[in-house]
Motif scaffolding. Structure first.
Motif, PDB file in Angstrom:
ATOM      1  N   TYR A 167      66.171  14.665  69.473  1.00 38.34           N
ATOM      2  CA  TYR A 167      67.031  15.028  70.610  1.00 38.34           C
ATOM      3  C   TYR A 167      68.099  13.962  70.859  1.00 38.34           C
ATOM      4  CZ  TYR A 167      63.969  18.857  72.305  1.00 38.34           C
ATOM      5  OH  TYR A 167      63.265  20.009  72.460  1.00 38.34           O
TER       6      TYR A 167
ATOM      7  N   ARG B 295      63.229  13.205  82.728  1.00 38.45           N
ATOM      8  CA  ARG B 295      64.448  13.890  82.312  1.00 38.45           C
ATOM      9  C   ARG B 295      65.679  13.060  82.609  1.00 38.45           C
ATOM     10  NH1 ARG B 295      63.912  19.339  80.983  1.00 38.45           N
ATOM     11  NH2 ARG B 295      61.697  19.906  81.015  1.00 38.45           N
TER      12      ARG B 295
ATOM     13  N   GLY C  57      69.417  17.171  82.960  1.00 33.73           N
ATOM     14  CA  GLY C  57      68.294  18.096  83.004  1.00 33.73           C
ATOM     15  C   GLY C  57      67.495  18.179  81.711  1.00 33.73           C
ATOM     16  N   LEU C  58      67.951  17.459  80.687  1.00 31.03           N
ATOM     17  CA  LEU C  58      67.217  17.515  79.411  1.00 31.03           C
ATOM     18  C   LEU C  58      66.203  16.374  79.322  1.00 31.03           C
ATOM     19  CD1 LEU C  58      70.174  18.480  77.061  1.00 31.03           C
ATOM     20  CD2 LEU C  58      68.534  19.964  78.227  1.00 31.03           C
ATOM     21  N   LEU C  59      65.307  16.504  78.380  1.00 30.25           N
ATOM     22  CA  LEU C  59      64.199  15.548  78.255  1.00 30.25           C
ATOM     23  C   LEU C  59      64.694  14.163  77.841  1.00 30.25           C
ATOM     24  CD1 LEU C  59      61.820  18.036  76.468  1.00 30.25           C
ATOM     25  CD2 LEU C  59      61.420  17.038  78.730  1.00 30.25           C
TER      26      LEU C  59
ATOM     27  N   LYS D 149      61.707  15.161  67.376  1.00 30.30           N
ATOM     28  CA  LYS D 149      62.634  16.183  67.861  1.00 30.30           C
ATOM     29  C   LYS D 149      64.081  15.854  67.507  1.00 30.30           C
ATOM     30  CE  LYS D 149      60.660  19.469  70.495  1.00 30.30           C
ATOM     31  NZ  LYS D 149      60.855  20.902  70.167  1.00 30.30           N
TER      32      LYS D 149
ATOM     33  N   MET E 251      65.463  24.871  78.441  1.00 27.58           N
ATOM     34  CA  MET E 251      65.656  25.121  79.862  1.00 27.58           C
ATOM     35  C   MET E 251      65.857  23.791  80.599  1.00 27.58           C
ATOM     36  SD  MET E 251      63.138  27.361  82.225  1.00 27.58           S
ATOM     37  CE  MET E 251      61.720  26.606  81.441  1.00 27.58           C
ATOM     38  N   PRO E 252      67.100  23.425  80.859  1.00 26.70           N
ATOM     39  CA  PRO E 252      67.326  22.158  81.575  1.00 26.70           C
ATOM     40  C   PRO E 252      66.744  22.249  82.987  1.00 26.70           C
ATOM     41  CG  PRO E 252      69.373  23.024  80.639  1.00 26.70           C
ATOM     42  CD  PRO E 252      68.355  24.111  80.550  1.00 26.70           C
ATOM     43  N   ILE E 253      66.161  21.162  83.441  1.00 24.91           N
ATOM     44  CA  ILE E 253      65.591  21.106  84.788  1.00 24.91           C
ATOM     45  C   ILE E 253      66.221  19.908  85.497  1.00 24.91           C
ATOM     46  CG2 ILE E 253      63.479  20.783  86.130  1.00 24.91           C
ATOM     47  CD1 ILE E 253      61.946  21.984  83.729  1.00 24.91           C
TER      48      ILE E 253
ATOM     49  N   VAL F 139      55.895  21.313  77.871  1.00 28.72           N
ATOM     50  CA  VAL F 139      56.970  21.661  78.807  1.00 28.72           C
ATOM     51  C   VAL F 139      56.690  23.050  79.389  1.00 28.72           C
ATOM     52  CG1 VAL F 139      59.417  22.272  78.983  1.00 28.72           C
ATOM     53  CG2 VAL F 139      58.738  20.184  77.785  1.00 28.72           C
ATOM     54  N   ALA F 140      56.297  23.986  78.544  1.00 28.92           N
ATOM     55  CA  ALA F 140      56.036  25.350  79.012  1.00 28.92           C
ATOM     56  C   ALA F 140      54.893  25.387  80.026  1.00 28.92           C
ATOM     57  CB  ALA F 140      55.718  26.265  77.828  1.00 28.92           C
TER      58      ALA F 140
ATOM     59  N   ASP G  34      57.124  21.220  73.158  1.00 25.46           N
ATOM     60  CA  ASP G  34      57.478  22.557  73.657  1.00 25.46           C
ATOM     61  C   ASP G  34      56.335  23.135  74.487  1.00 25.46           C
ATOM     62  OD1 ASP G  34      59.686  22.157  72.064  1.00 25.46           O
ATOM     63  OD2 ASP G  34      58.981  23.439  70.431  1.00 25.46           O
ATOM     64  N   GLN G  35      55.133  23.028  73.955  1.00 20.79           N
ATOM     65  CA  GLN G  35      53.965  23.602  74.629  1.00 20.79           C
ATOM     66  C   GLN G  35      53.745  22.944  75.995  1.00 20.79           C
ATOM     67  OE1 GLN G  35      52.336  26.199  73.631  1.00 20.79           O
ATOM     68  NE2 GLN G  35      50.949  26.176  75.386  1.00 20.79           N
TER      69      GLN G  35
ATOM     70  N   ALA H  28      55.628  28.807  73.253  1.00 18.85           N
ATOM     71  CA  ALA H  28      56.643  28.072  73.993  1.00 18.85           C
ATOM     72  C   ALA H  28      58.012  28.068  73.310  1.00 18.85           C
ATOM     73  CB  ALA H  28      56.168  26.640  74.187  1.00 18.85           C
ATOM     74  N   PRO H  29      59.074  28.196  74.091  1.00 15.99           N
ATOM     75  CA  PRO H  29      60.422  27.981  73.557  1.00 15.99           C
ATOM     76  C   PRO H  29      60.677  26.486  73.392  1.00 15.99           C
ATOM     77  CG  PRO H  29      60.539  28.423  75.915  1.00 15.99           C
ATOM     78  CD  PRO H  29      59.085  28.546  75.518  1.00 15.99           C
ATOM     79  N   ASP H  30      61.797  26.120  72.793  1.00 18.12           N
ATOM     80  CA  ASP H  30      62.103  24.709  72.598  1.00 18.12           C
ATOM     81  C   ASP H  30      62.094  23.959  73.932  1.00 18.12           C
ATOM     82  OD1 ASP H  30      63.353  22.679  70.518  1.00 18.12           O
ATOM     83  OD2 ASP H  30      64.390  22.410  72.435  1.00 18.12           O
ATOM     84  N   GLY H  31      61.580  22.741  73.890  1.00 21.34           N
ATOM     85  CA  GLY H  31      61.433  21.950  75.103  1.00 21.34           C
ATOM     86  C   GLY H  31      62.723  21.741  75.880  1.00 21.34           C
ATOM     87  N   ASN H  32      63.857  21.748  75.186  1.00 18.74           N
ATOM     88  CA  ASN H  32      65.134  21.542  75.867  1.00 18.74           C
ATOM     89  C   ASN H  32      65.878  22.844  76.113  1.00 18.74           C
ATOM     90  OD1 ASN H  32      65.409  18.958  76.709  1.00 18.74           O
ATOM     91  ND2 ASN H  32      66.437  18.198  74.866  1.00 18.74           N
TER      92      ASN H  32
END
Lengths: 254, 645
Positions: free
Chosen positions: B86, B136, B140-142, B84, A148-150, B128-129, B125-126, A142-146
């Motif tokens: 963030y 969010r 659009g970010l977490l 994280k 890809m903004p959704i 989210v993938a 990350d996992q 997986a890439p970093d959770g952020n």
């Protein structure tokens, strides 16, 4: 404020195993607390049956807080009983009247054979999920959770679909035993999210094919599934499923 | 037996990175020849089964529910922690590590907890993938929120259903491997014995819960991911089927049991309303941000409320005791879980509880609604208020909630080394089933983190260290003596249960055990009560084995027989918990010994004598279990006494 304790007559479906024809059995219960949940009322019945040396009623249940999706009773002709947006385990006896007769049956649908009494086999749902209800991403890729903004609204709508608990009330409530609401919820979740795009077309085709193969019926837009869904999964997901399926079917190579 | 935690050498922040790069590997060609059994499909089990299968191992997964998606991880509400940073609020791996060690009251192993903090980010990350729909922000970010015991916002969430969404993510990964044929899934199957061959775990005996048939399954390793044992108290926030059986069978086959007395009692649950009650429902602890906890000052007023002669609103302001604000002015209603729970018990023990049973305190939103308006409160807690209304029939906007503490989580579990292997070679324990990361008290939003850390990012690496020696073993036959004997033992045990034909239901024994545990090994414990409880549990166990009534037969779908097996194991585990609580003469985290208090009545730790993990060896039911100690050494943190005044 109603009475603290009520008396009930229960008409319960008893069926020894899949091969048995099954029949209704009538039981009387007195002094049922109106604070008890519906499943706790069945517990009281079973305690009584066991002490009398009889066979208790088999029923599926686990979390008893409305999220695991295991409980599955058809109560007075409705999946999960009279309260909307409520699983059987969160249904409480204060919604019933003293002296009432309650009819309790299992989910009735060909793809959900009865195992015993009120317990049915819903493994068909697991098979549909295995056919494509996932994003093919191995652990560690997986890439970093952020990264890809959704958009929040997409994430929220995906969540609304993902809230399905897989209880099967939609199938039980449908006169065609259709699993469209269940399948559409999962297809929608991924169709709404960027992570679901690479396998979008393949997923819907595989899941629908599996659903058909397992003997679930077609949707004829009655809307009983949505009305009986304890988690309020919207029937608009079925419309999306149809669009997704049509679009995938028309794509060359699929 | 010498306990070896196998903690790698080197500085704390480098241990895992170095170890991961040097631990032995199994080549792809050899992985195909290795079978792994995973018992339980919650966050830990499902993530482990999927990840091991992705690596190429052949996996067999087992769950007692009708689908792997229903494991009780699904009920977790609040969220999952990850370092994280963030939010740019100064979070780091070290801070998450430190908060977890401190929150656990310094009874966890530093190296394991540091590793947990290190892999926490990869979990997000996992997930989210996989398409887990986390909350969010508009950009659009977490999104993150804060949770008890920390000063940063590091909790990721999906409304109040984070456990559900994470579990469905792990279940989807598992489903993908089932479709590929890498995982063979056995739903409605219960593990009832570990099979030992030449001192190694080589398989299990499982009961097909539908047909009642016993099955033999072999594997080069067995992974127990069967969750916690909170249901030993009968009433808890656990699911009805949650049980200790898999872990207990492992224990009886030689796996040491770590810190069995460490249980977490959550302060904000719905109180019991009657004898028929089967479980307790958790209300998110976030409610304590705006709710004020109180009971009447006098027993007379409390009695009037208990008997329905008075309502909360009839009690004048001057006659209310906001006891948390009174006793802990600095933290008030936001003291940690263990402190809030004990204070509620104290108030009720004094006769000032408010439900008909006398076992509840008020959580009142009146002042918050007056201050902020109903809309604000509704935006913050609307779904929780609705759930409360649904279950109790009371409207919390108009009348205070009634809450009481309930058993929620068990920090204790099978003792494991750094590789997550128990003291039985080839037998692993992950998630809540092991003892490793939360010490004597778990912080909110850390259970999901640990379950997924173990399954996705720790076990898939560490299991190679053992399996590297198994590449030449070949397929393990289930026809050998060990399998035959293990199956025989299970058959005999079931026959014995069925043959009792007594007068009392399984449920009634479970309920009685729960009452003993709650009374004497619950929120407050002392030598006298624990000693008494041990005798009571033994007597109850004897009564169970001579008077339980199990209807039906062994060769069919028989939920009463399944339950009997689980309760029989709880009746043994309960005694071990009591013994463990007796030996630990200090108070720490969720374990409060009345003999070990500060002058103000707070928990008093004794680091000089009890900075160790209790790891118990089974020694027959007649004998006393044997205590082994793993001394805890702290290099990175300094031990201090907690204070919330």
């Amino acid at each position: 404020m109603g009475k603290e304790n009520i008396g009930l007559t229960l008409k319960v479906w008893r069926q020894k195993n899949e091969a048995d024809k099954g029949h209704f059995e009538t039981y009387k219960l007195s002094e049922v607390s109106t604070h008890a949940s519906f499943l706790e009322m069945i517990d009281v019945l079973n305690e009584q049956l066991i002490v009398e040396g009889k066979d208790p009623v088999a029923f599926d249940h686990d979390c008893r807080e409305g999220i695991c999706g295991m409980c599955s009773m058809y109560i007075n002709g409705r999946a999960h009983g009279p309260q909307s947006a409520t699983t059987t385990c969160q249904l409480h006896m204060r919604h019933f009247n003293d002296g009432e007769t309650i009819t309790i049956e299992p989910w009735r649908a060909a793809p959900f054979p009865v195992i015993k009494d009120l317990t049915v086999d819903r493994s068909a749902f697991d098979q549909i999920m295995a056919a494509g209800g996932y994003v093919s991403v191995n652990t560690g890729n997986a890439p970093d959770g952020n990264a890809m903004p959704i958009p929040k609204e997409d994430a929220d709508e995906a969540f609304n679909a993902a809230a399905c608990i897989g209880c099967g009330a939609c199938v039980a409530a449908c006169k065609n035993a259709s699993a469209m609401l269940f399948v559409s919820a999962k297809v929608s979740q991924y169709a709404l999210l960027p992570q679901g795009q690479p396998e979008r077309k393949e997923r819907v085709l595989k899941m629908v094919a599996k659903m058909d193969e397992l003997g679930f019926g077609n949707c004829t837009n009655t809307g009983a599934c949505e009305a009986e869904c304890p988690k309020g999964i919207s029937i608009t997901n079925i419309a999306r499923l149809n669009r997704e399926f049509l679009s995938a079917s028309l794509t060359p190579g699929h | 037996m010498k306990l070896d935690a196998k903690i790698p050498a080197g500085a704390l922040p480098e241990k895992w990175t170095k170890y991961r790069s040097t631990v032995r590997l199994v080549s792809p060609a050899n992985k195909r020849k290795i079978d792994i059994i995973v018992v339980g499909t919650g966050l830990a089990g499902a993530s482990a089964a999927a990840s091991l299968a992705e690596l190429g191992y052949k996996v067999k997964a087992f769950c007692f529910q009708d689908s792997p998606r229903r494991a009780h991880s699904i009920a977790a509400q609040g969220g999952i922690n990850a370092a994280k940073n963030y939010q740019n609020d100064g979070d780091s791996v070290f801070r998450l590590f430190y908060d977890t060690i401190k929150g656990g009251d310094y009874r966890a192993r530093e190296a394991n907890v540091h590793r947990l903090a290190e892999v926490s980010g990869s979990i997000i990350d996992q997930c989210v993938a996989q398409g887990v729909p986390f909350a969010r922000e508009y950009g659009g970010l977490l999104d993150n929120r804060s949770f008890g015991g920390t000063q940063v916002s590091r909790t990721f969430y999906a409304r109040g259903q984070t456990g559900q969404q994470l579990l469905l993510g792990a279940y989807s990964a598992l489903s993908r491997q089932i479709e590929k044929g890498q995982v063979e899934m056995f739903s409605r199957h219960e593990m009832v014995e570990v099979v030992m061959v030449d001192g190694k775990a080589r398989g299990i005996i499982a009961r097909d819960l539908v047909s009642g048939k016993l099955e033999r399954h072999s594997g080069h390793a067995v992974v127990i991911a069967s969750g916690g044992y909170g249901n030993v108290f009968y009433l808890s926030t656990n699911a009805m089927g949650s049980n200790v059986t898999a872990a207990w069978k492992a224990h009886k086959q030689g796996a040491l049991f770590g810190n069995p007395c460490f249980t977490q009692i959550h302060p904000t649950c719905l109180p019991q309303t009657g004898e028929y009650q089967s479980k307790l429902t958790l209300m998110s602890e976030s409610l304590r941000n705006d709710g004020r906890v109180w009971v009447p000052k006098t027993k007379e007023d409390a009695k009037a409320i208990q008997e329905g002669r008075k309502k909360a609103s009839d009690i004048a302001e001057a006659d209310r005791d906001y006891y948390l604000e009174r006793k802990y002015p600095a933290f008030g209603n936001l003291v940690p879980r263990d402190v809030a729970s004990r204070a509620a018990k104290e108030a009720c023990d004094e006769g000032r509880g408010v439900a008909p049973t006398g076992l509840a305190v008020f959580l009142d939103f009146r002042d918050a609604i007056n201050r902020l308006g109903k809309d604000v409160i509704s935006a913050r807690y609307g779904n929780l208020f609705e759930m409360y209304d649904k279950i109790t029939g009371d409207n919390p906007y108009e009348t205070p909630m009634k809450i009481y503490p309930a058993v929620h989580y068990t920090m204790g579990g099978l003792w494991v080394d750094y590789n997550l292997m128990t003291t039985v070679p080839g037998l692993y324990a992950i998630g809540e089933a092991n003892f490793s990361d939360h010490g004597a008290n778990r912080l909110g939003a850390s259970a999901l983190m640990q379950g997924l850390a173990d399954g996705y990012f720790v076990l898939p690496y560490t299991i190679g260290d053992y399996l590297a020696d198994e590449i030449g073993t070949g397929k393990i036959s289930t026809d050998g003596d060990a399998f035959v004997q293990a199956e025989q033992i299970v058959t005999e045990r079931q026959k014995r249960l069925m043959g009792i034909k007594g007068k009392q239901s399984v449920e009634s024994f479970h309920r009685r055990l729960g009452k003993i545990m709650w009374e004497y090994c619950g929120m407050a414990r002392n030598e006298e009560g624990l000693t008494k409880a041990r005798d009571m549990i033994r007597a109850l166990r004897d009564e169970f084995w001579s008077d339980v009534r199990i209807p039906g037969t062994m060769e069919e779908f028989n939920p009463e027989l399944d339950k009997a097996g689980r309760v029989a194991d709880f009746l043994e585990l309960g005694e071990l918990m009591v013994i463990d609580a007796l030996v630990r003469k200090e108070s720490c985290g969720g374990h409060f010994r009345l003999e070990s208090q500060t002058p103000e009545g707070e928990a008093k730790r004794d680091d000089d004598n009890f900075a160790f993990v209790s790891a118990w060896e089974f020694n027959g039911l007649e004998g006393d279990p044997i205590l082994h100690q793993e001394n805890l050494e702290f290099e990175a943190v300094k031990l201090t006494q907690r204070s919330y005044k």
